[in-house]
Design an enzyme around this catalytic site. Sequence first.
Site, short mmCIF file in Angstrom:
data_model
loop_
_atom_site.label_atom_id
_atom_site.label_comp_id
_atom_site.label_asym_id
_atom_site.label_seq_id
_atom_site.Cartn_x
_atom_site.Cartn_y
_atom_site.Cartn_z
N LEU A 46 26.34 0.01 5.29
CA LEU A 46 26.68 -0.48 6.64
C LEU A 46 25.49 -1.12 7.35
CD1 LEU A 46 28.75 2.64 7.62
CD2 LEU A 46 29.61 0.44 6.76
N LYS A 56 0.82 -1.22 0.00
CA LYS A 56 0.00 0.00 0.00
C LYS A 56 0.85 1.27 0.00
CE LYS A 56 -4.39 -0.60 -0.43
NZ LYS A 56 -4.10 -1.34 -1.66
N ALA A 88 6.45 3.31 10.00
CA ALA A 88 7.59 3.29 9.07
C ALA A 88 7.35 4.15 7.83
CB ALA A 88 7.96 1.86 8.71
N LEU A 132 16.71 2.36 9.99
CA LEU A 132 15.26 2.48 10.21
C LEU A 132 14.86 1.50 11.31
CD1 LEU A 132 12.30 3.23 9.60
CD2 LEU A 132 12.39 1.59 7.69
N VAL A 137 11.80 0.88 14.51
CA VAL A 137 10.63 1.21 15.33
C VAL A 137 10.64 0.28 16.54
CG1 VAL A 137 8.09 1.15 15.42
CG2 VAL A 137 9.25 2.13 13.41
N ARG A 197 2.03 1.32 10.97
CA ARG A 197 2.28 2.18 9.82
C ARG A 197 3.09 3.43 10.18
NH1 ARG A 197 1.52 -1.28 5.88
NH2 ARG A 197 1.64 0.48 4.42
#
Length: 388
Positions: free
Chosen positions: A388, A3, A150, A138, A140, A148
């Site tokens: 990395l 999505k 991210a 990244l 969470v 949602r």
Amino acid sequence: THKFWETQPVGQFKDIGNASLAEGPIEQPAPLSEVKQEPYNLPNLYEWITCDIDSEETCMEVYNLLTNNYVEDDENMFRFNYSKEFLRWALRPPGYFKSWHIGVCVKSSKKLVAFITGVPARIRVRDDIVTMAEINFLCVHKKLRSKRLAPVMIKEVTRRVHLENIWQAAYTAGVVLPTPISTCQYWHRSLNPKKLIDVGFSRLGARMTMSRTIKLYKLPDSTVTPGFRQMELHDVPAVTRLLRNYLSQFAVAVDLDENDVEHWLLPTENVVDSYLVESPETHEITDFCSFYTLPSTILGNQNYSTLKAAYSYYNVSTKTPLLQLMNDALIVAKRKDYDVFNALDVMQNETFLKELKFGPGDGKLHYYLYNYRLRNPLKPSELGLVLL
Ligand code: YNC
Ligand code: MG
């Protein structure tokens, strides 16, 4: 279905191999006045912060978030444990933007619960040198997954990258998204097989005993190549020339100048190690190898808490056979007490992996470009880029 990713300027699965689509940027840059000036909205309890990684306190908070919530293997036995020194190195290359070190915290307590970063890099795609953001870290918090968050973080880092008039990005992930430019595999070379087996990283082979296994992976105490030594500051110009020449053969590669080489490749204790071969006769720099240090936390083992891993970075051979050069890299890694030496099948790494007793890992690493289309996926050996 995806999505979020379906709405983004990335190669879509349906377009793979479509000869009528040109290679290159998918969307044209917008005037900076048209870039959204305010941050994206977060759920009410949370707010954006820009993380000052120079601050010991902030660096510690980022370290703690990642140590407890970042990437794990499929069986949840190991979790990456990037050190604070490593994070400072990874996040402050030449020309870095503080505004690209983005955190999300709880408004009331200021507790850090999510993170994403970018750093600038020049990446060459075929003949086109493109200034990009390399997106990494990244994360969470485990308790806030699948809400949602991210996509909001990705849109916010994209906005801040656009504000610097940069419109492309490169990133890697273990998950399949639209659409990999290449899919690589990690290979692992045991340096401390007994510990690797004890913690469940590897298994004793069929018809193998522990003592035969230890003997199989044994390495000499000293390197064999004459003139093999640590890289020093005065080597930066020669190493830059060597690397630039070497990387020019790959379809997608990092474009490094002397400042980049000084930052990314000059040895930093427990972060990055680099060695070169200086010809004893001509004093010419003919070969180069490097690895970075990324330990993993071992989850739920009585005897051991961390796995010390070296990751192959950039290697160049012109005179010393790559096989011998990498065997010397294994020898120094073993001497420095690493448990395992990891390498992707990128660049020319396939030419030494099997022979030097690396075994294939499970799980893949996918490479991606944002807002830049390639017509067909590349072979790992066409990639001259290690993130990395
Ligand atoms: C991922 N790794 O597909 P769709 S690698 C990108 N990279 O979207 P939610 C990812 N997208 O499919 P969660 C992703 N993982 O519906 C998931 N997604 O379109 C997509 N793990 O969001 C996913 N770190 O918030 C889906 O998922 C949507 O709560 C779902 O959060 C995901 O650093 C995550 O593996 C990864 O901390 C933060 O699981 C979380 O699960 C977590 O509901 C452990 O998100 C740590 C981990 C990822 C390491 C990495 C590279 C990231 C690249 C991001 C993309 C950058 C694009 C370019 C931006 C600049 C552009 C310019 C110019
Ligand atoms: Mg979420």
